[in-house]
Design a protein around this motif. Sequence first.
Motif, PDB file in Angstrom:
ATOM      1  N   PRO A 114       0.631  -1.084  -0.096  1.00  0.00           N
ATOM      2  CA  PRO A 114       0.196  -0.004   0.075  1.00  0.00           C
ATOM      3  C   PRO A 114       0.919   1.230   0.020  1.00  0.00           C
ATOM      4  O   PRO A 114       2.030   1.259   0.691  1.00  0.00           O
ATOM      5  CB  PRO A 114      -0.803  -0.222   1.173  1.00  0.00           C
ATOM      6  N   GLY A 115       0.535   2.270  -0.495  1.00  0.00           N
ATOM      7  CA  GLY A 115       0.908   3.632  -0.594  1.00  0.00           C
ATOM      8  C   GLY A 115       1.427   4.260   0.634  1.00  0.00           C
ATOM      9  O   GLY A 115       2.589   4.875   0.744  1.00  0.00           O
ATOM     10  N   TYR A 116       0.881   3.699   1.640  1.00  0.00           N
ATOM     11  CA  TYR A 116       1.163   4.402   3.130  1.00  0.00           C
ATOM     12  C   TYR A 116       2.177   3.673   3.766  1.00  0.00           C
ATOM     13  O   TYR A 116       2.879   3.969   4.813  1.00  0.00           O
ATOM     14  CB  TYR A 116       0.087   4.333   3.993  1.00  0.00           C
ATOM     15  N   CYS A 117       2.589   2.640   3.247  1.00  0.00           N
ATOM     16  CA  CYS A 117       3.701   1.589   3.660  1.00  0.00           C
ATOM     17  C   CYS A 117       5.151   2.368   3.691  1.00  0.00           C
ATOM     18  O   CYS A 117       5.701   2.875   2.595  1.00  0.00           O
ATOM     19  CB  CYS A 117       3.781   0.462   2.703  1.00  0.00           C
ATOM     20  N   GLY A 118       5.604   2.312   4.624  1.00  0.00           N
ATOM     21  CA  GLY A 118       6.928   3.061   4.760  1.00  0.00           C
ATOM     22  C   GLY A 118       8.220   2.095   3.976  1.00  0.00           C
ATOM     23  O   GLY A 118       8.057   1.241   3.796  1.00  0.00           O
ATOM     24  N   ALA A 165       8.310  -2.058   7.806  1.00  0.00           N
ATOM     25  CA  ALA A 165       6.995  -2.061   6.873  1.00  0.00           C
ATOM     26  C   ALA A 165       7.047  -3.380   6.182  1.00  0.00           C
ATOM     27  O   ALA A 165       5.958  -4.006   5.784  1.00  0.00           O
ATOM     28  CB  ALA A 165       7.206  -1.008   6.238  1.00  0.00           C
ATOM     29  N   CYS A 218       3.911  -5.990   5.931  1.00  0.00           N
ATOM     30  CA  CYS A 218       3.343  -6.260   4.699  1.00  0.00           C
ATOM     31  C   CYS A 218       3.201  -7.602   4.413  1.00  0.00           C
ATOM     32  O   CYS A 218       2.092  -8.163   4.248  1.00  0.00           O
ATOM     33  CB  CYS A 218       3.814  -5.432   3.611  1.00  0.00           C
TER      34      CYS A 218
END
Length: 114
Positions: free
Chosen positions: A30-34, A39, A43
């Motif tokens: 996901p785009g918010y994943c660091g 992270a 995930c």
Amino acid sequence: MQTLVIPVPADRITDWDSFHAVFADCLGFPGYCGANMNAWIDCLTYADDAEAGMVSRPVPRGTLLTLRIDEAAAFARRCPAQYAALVEGAAFVNHRRVEMGQPPVLALLMVGAF
């Protein structure tokens, strides 16, 4: 046990930024994943949980997500820290899942002469 194989073009990895970009691209994080190993581990811990939305193609429960690391030997020589983090991170994902009472979900398939 069934498996879903996702190719990872390790020849595109040259540093930490490209490491995280390649895996995010291949796995659909996901785009918010660091862009960090915590992270990455988070995930992949939920790679079989479609509701969590941590990967774009979640595997069915009981299926292994196999990351096919192309040109693995060259990757290990070029980026030893990232290679080690990949191996250790994959092991930690499975360890975490076992501690949660769930089966392992992640396998690595290293392609390329060592």
